[in-house]
Design a protein around this motif. Sequence first.
Motif, PDB file in Angstrom:
ATOM      1  N   MET A 105       0.831  -1.201   0.000  1.00 55.87           N
ATOM      2  CA  MET A 105       0.000   0.000   0.000  1.00 55.87           C
ATOM      3  C   MET A 105       0.869   1.255   0.000  1.00 55.87           C
ATOM      4  O   MET A 105       0.603   2.211  -0.738  1.00 55.87           O
ATOM      5  CB  MET A 105      -0.925  -0.007   1.218  1.00 55.87           C
ATOM      6  N   GLY A 106       1.917   1.253   0.808  1.00 53.87           N
ATOM      7  CA  GLY A 106       2.819   2.395   0.823  1.00 53.87           C
ATOM      8  C   GLY A 106       3.511   2.602  -0.516  1.00 53.87           C
ATOM      9  O   GLY A 106       3.684   3.741  -0.972  1.00 53.87           O
ATOM     10  N   GLN A 107       3.878   1.507  -1.173  1.00 53.85           N
ATOM     11  CA  GLN A 107       4.520   1.614  -2.491  1.00 53.85           C
ATOM     12  C   GLN A 107       3.557   2.194  -3.525  1.00 53.85           C
ATOM     13  O   GLN A 107       3.952   3.018  -4.363  1.00 53.85           O
ATOM     14  CB  GLN A 107       5.015   0.237  -2.926  1.00 53.85           C
ATOM     15  N   VAL A 108       2.297   1.768  -3.477  1.00 52.21           N
ATOM     16  CA  VAL A 108       1.307   2.293  -4.430  1.00 52.21           C
ATOM     17  C   VAL A 108       1.113   3.787  -4.213  1.00 52.21           C
ATOM     18  O   VAL A 108       1.087   4.571  -5.174  1.00 52.21           O
ATOM     19  CB  VAL A 108      -0.035   1.547  -4.286  1.00 52.21           C
ATOM     20  N   ARG A 109       0.969   4.202  -2.965  1.00 51.41           N
ATOM     21  CA  ARG A 109       0.784   5.629  -2.669  1.00 51.41           C
ATOM     22  C   ARG A 109       1.952   6.464  -3.173  1.00 51.41           C
ATOM     23  O   ARG A 109       1.764   7.517  -3.794  1.00 51.41           O
ATOM     24  CB  ARG A 109       0.638   5.834  -1.162  1.00 51.41           C
ATOM     25  N   ILE A 110       3.163   6.023  -2.897  1.00 54.71           N
ATOM     26  CA  ILE A 110       4.345   6.763  -3.326  1.00 54.71           C
ATOM     27  C   ILE A 110       4.411   6.817  -4.844  1.00 54.71           C
ATOM     28  O   ILE A 110       4.729   7.852  -5.445  1.00 54.71           O
ATOM     29  CB  ILE A 110       5.612   6.128  -2.739  1.00 54.71           C
ATOM     30  N   CYS A 111       4.095   5.690  -5.481  1.00 51.23           N
ATOM     31  CA  CYS A 111       4.127   5.637  -6.944  1.00 51.23           C
ATOM     32  C   CYS A 111       3.121   6.610  -7.549  1.00 51.23           C
ATOM     33  O   CYS A 111       3.440   7.346  -8.486  1.00 51.23           O
ATOM     34  CB  CYS A 111       3.842   4.209  -7.397  1.00 51.23           C
ATOM     35  N   LEU A 112       1.918   6.661  -7.009  1.00 49.54           N
ATOM     36  CA  LEU A 112       0.901   7.587  -7.522  1.00 49.54           C
ATOM     37  C   LEU A 112       1.319   9.036  -7.331  1.00 49.54           C
ATOM     38  O   LEU A 112       1.122   9.877  -8.211  1.00 49.54           O
ATOM     39  CB  LEU A 112      -0.437   7.336  -6.830  1.00 49.54           C
ATOM     40  N   ARG A 113       1.914   9.341  -6.186  1.00 48.70           N
ATOM     41  CA  ARG A 113       2.394  10.706  -5.951  1.00 48.70           C
ATOM     42  C   ARG A 113       3.498  11.077  -6.932  1.00 48.70           C
ATOM     43  O   ARG A 113       3.497  12.185  -7.496  1.00 48.70           O
ATOM     44  CB  ARG A 113       2.903  10.837  -4.522  1.00 48.70           C
ATOM     45  N   ALA A 114       4.440  10.168  -7.146  1.00 48.93           N
ATOM     46  CA  ALA A 114       5.581  10.464  -8.015  1.00 48.93           C
ATOM     47  C   ALA A 114       5.141  10.668  -9.459  1.00 48.93           C
ATOM     48  O   ALA A 114       5.560  11.630 -10.122  1.00 48.93           O
ATOM     49  CB  ALA A 114       6.607   9.334  -7.918  1.00 48.93           C
ATOM     50  N   VAL A 115       4.277   9.793  -9.954  1.00 51.40           N
ATOM     51  CA  VAL A 115       3.836   9.917 -11.347  1.00 51.40           C
ATOM     52  C   VAL A 115       2.938  11.140 -11.516  1.00 51.40           C
ATOM     53  O   VAL A 115       3.019  11.853 -12.531  1.00 51.40           O
ATOM     54  CB  VAL A 115       3.117   8.634 -11.800  1.00 51.40           C
ATOM     55  N   SER A 116       2.092  11.427 -10.528  1.00 48.66           N
ATOM     56  CA  SER A 116       1.202  12.586 -10.623  1.00 48.66           C
ATOM     57  C   SER A 116       1.967  13.898 -10.684  1.00 48.66           C
ATOM     58  O   SER A 116       1.453  14.900 -11.206  1.00 48.66           O
ATOM     59  CB  SER A 116       0.242  12.615  -9.416  1.00 48.66           C
TER      60      SER A 116
END
Length: 276
Positions: A105-116
């Motif tokens: 879950m933490g990886q998904v959140r970070i990934c979404l923030r970085a790509v956004s």
Amino acid sequence: MTRRRAPHAASAELLDTLGRLTAQAREGAELHHARVELAEVLQREMLPAELPRLPGLRTAARYAPARDGLDIGGDWYDGFRLPEGALAFSIGDVQGHDVEAAAFMGQVRICLRAVSAIVDDPGEVLSRANDVLLSMDSRLFATCSLLRFDPETWEIETARAGHVPAVWATVDGRCGIADDDGGLPLGLLPGAGYGVTRRRLTEAGAIVLVTDGVVEGPPFPIDEGLRRVARVVRDGVAAEPDELAAEVMKVADSTGHLDDAAVLVISHDAAAAEPA
């Protein structure tokens, strides 16, 4: 005086076996308890301490573990500012409920923030995040909804990856369940595409994002749960976001949910009239 007989050899062996099994069971229970505590810590630390707000846009969120207190670690909500002044909000549910799910879950959140931060289109954000997560060779997947709010145009753009749809209501009494298209959950198929729904907020109201733990339970179909949330949002659309989030979370209590649950409320004023 009657003398006690020494235990038979077979009885002594049985007692020894029971003792060892009891010790193993105790160790197993302690290990499970430690894993639950670790998942709870990860969950608590990975959720945002606060959500962004703007004039005319107010937010609130709630999270609740499963009814038995053990299934924790899969659901999240998030909100963050983007480089050009827009805001992004996400909510999602990772497969599984343990330490690995909390970490993913933490990886998904970070990934979404970085790509956004480098991609504006929410559908493209989900597509790129999907490919990044697949490159990590994780065995897990996640459902997700991503919403982008532009304070200049007062427009929202939403994309959905296998997640339950959003619920909306306006102060004039209208409400509904968003009928935007959705794609596959993140982490399943390379190159997956995600459609984007765009809408200008011309009426004051609220948008509510939930995870399936809010609207689905063993005897409770998800469609009925969504309709119940829609009624709650319609009746409470004028309330403060914290109050509305708390009322929506009460739906989870009525469904007998076995999953953890998250609610994200975005209350908004009406956009200014466009020049003639």
